[in-house]
Design a protein around this motif. Structure first.
Motif, PDB file in Angstrom:
ATOM      1  N   SER A  48       0.923  -1.250   0.147  1.00 29.81           N
ATOM      2  CA  SER A  48       0.058   0.135  -0.074  1.00 29.81           C
ATOM      3  C   SER A  48       0.983   1.220  -0.166  1.00 29.81           C
ATOM      4  O   SER A  48       0.462   2.369  -0.707  1.00 29.81           O
ATOM      5  N   GLY A  49       1.845   1.274   0.565  1.00 30.71           N
ATOM      6  CA  GLY A  49       2.856   2.183   0.765  1.00 30.71           C
ATOM      7  C   GLY A  49       3.685   2.496  -0.792  1.00 30.71           C
ATOM      8  O   GLY A  49       3.696   3.689  -1.087  1.00 30.71           O
ATOM      9  N   ALA A  50       3.828   1.355  -1.499  1.00 30.56           N
ATOM     10  CA  ALA A  50       4.449   1.504  -2.896  1.00 30.56           C
ATOM     11  C   ALA A  50       3.434   2.137  -3.778  1.00 30.56           C
ATOM     12  O   ALA A  50       3.727   2.782  -4.521  1.00 30.56           O
ATOM     13  N   MET A  51       2.231   1.824  -3.404  1.00 28.00           N
ATOM     14  CA  MET A  51       1.158   2.174  -4.251  1.00 28.00           C
ATOM     15  C   MET A  51       1.036   3.826  -4.044  1.00 28.00           C
ATOM     16  O   MET A  51       0.851   4.397  -4.893  1.00 28.00           O
ATOM     17  N   THR A  52       1.074   4.288  -2.902  1.00 23.40           N
ATOM     18  CA  THR A  52       0.911   5.593  -2.583  1.00 23.40           C
ATOM     19  C   THR A  52       2.013   6.563  -3.066  1.00 23.40           C
ATOM     20  O   THR A  52       1.709   7.390  -3.773  1.00 23.40           O
ATOM     21  N   ASN A  53       3.208   5.717  -3.167  1.00 27.65           N
ATOM     22  CA  ASN A  53       4.260   6.583  -3.662  1.00 27.65           C
ATOM     23  C   ASN A  53       4.299   6.459  -5.178  1.00 27.65           C
ATOM     24  O   ASN A  53       4.637   7.884  -5.682  1.00 27.65           O
ATOM     25  N   ILE A  54       3.939   5.724  -5.771  1.00 32.89           N
ATOM     26  CA  ILE A  54       3.860   5.689  -6.972  1.00 32.89           C
ATOM     27  C   ILE A  54       2.594   6.648  -7.697  1.00 32.89           C
ATOM     28  O   ILE A  54       2.817   7.159  -8.733  1.00 32.89           O
ATOM     29  N   GLU A  55       1.438   6.286  -7.048  1.00 33.08           N
ATOM     30  CA  GLU A  55       0.252   7.003  -7.531  1.00 33.08           C
ATOM     31  C   GLU A  55       0.659   8.518  -7.099  1.00 33.08           C
ATOM     32  O   GLU A  55       0.075   9.392  -8.152  1.00 33.08           O
ATOM     33  N   ARG A  56       1.199   8.807  -6.167  1.00 31.68           N
ATOM     34  CA  ARG A  56       1.607  10.484  -6.011  1.00 31.68           C
ATOM     35  C   ARG A  56       2.199  10.932  -7.110  1.00 31.68           C
ATOM     36  O   ARG A  56       2.157  12.053  -7.581  1.00 31.68           O
ATOM     37  N   LYS A  57       3.232  10.170  -7.699  1.00 38.52           N
ATOM     38  CA  LYS A  57       3.893  10.859  -8.932  1.00 38.52           C
ATOM     39  C   LYS A  57       3.276  10.824 -10.035  1.00 38.52           C
ATOM     40  O   LYS A  57       3.236  11.604 -10.827  1.00 38.52           O
ATOM     41  N   THR A  58       2.241   9.701 -10.199  1.00 34.92           N
ATOM     42  CA  THR A  58       1.355   9.550 -11.375  1.00 34.92           C
ATOM     43  C   THR A  58       0.537  10.684 -11.409  1.00 34.92           C
ATOM     44  O   THR A  58       0.426  11.207 -12.401  1.00 34.92           O
TER      45      THR A  58
END
Length: 148
Positions: free
Chosen positions: A128-138
């Motif tokens: 979930s943390g990885a998704m948040t990091n990538i989603e934020r930059k997307t």
């Protein structure tokens, strides 16, 4: 530079982990059961069928490895673009993107360690943390704002 496939793959890991924890999937049609719960069932099905297994833990291992590979490729691309960008705003965006992918890679590696320990809840939390990091930059993709 939005890498939606990486985001979808990482979100798939969360669904897989939840499925393992809750024992929802039957062994007869694991891929269909899992993929119906994702934002892109067709992509999910394609990814999971290429894993060559229907074992839930095997699917998580495969998906984590795939997410790690894709995040590393995205990190390499972001670093390359940051080095060659002449627009200071764009350079900063790419550098920030690279930092987020670097953090996501760390999260994925922690998920791999949690999986090896059988900590499926931990896998779910760190992915979930990885998704948040990538989603934020997307969401902050420079091309979205016409900067690229």
């Amino acid at each position: 530079m939005a890498n939606n496939s990486c985001l979808i793959i990482i979100s798939l890991i969360g669904v897989l982990s939840f499925t393992i924890i809750s024992n929802v999937a039957s062994s007869n049609d694991v891929v269909s059961t899992i993929c119906l719960k994702t934002s892109n069932p067709q992509f999910c099905s394609s990814v999971l069928k290429s894993a060559g297994t229907t074992d839930l833990k095997g699917l998580v291992v495969y998906t984590l490895n795939l997410a790690h590979t894709n995040a590393e490729k995205s990190l390499t691309l972001a670093n390359s673009l940051a080095k060659t960008a002449t627009n200071p705003q764009l350079k900063q965006q790419y550098s920030s993107c690279a930092e987020s992918y670097d953090e996501a890679i760390g999260d994925i590696e922690n998920a791999q360690k949690d999986l090896a320990l059988g900590d499926f809840n931990g896998v779910n939390i760190v992915t979930s943390g990885a998704m948040t990091n990538i989603e934020r930059k997307t969401d902050d993709d420079p091309a979205r704002f016409g900067v690229a």
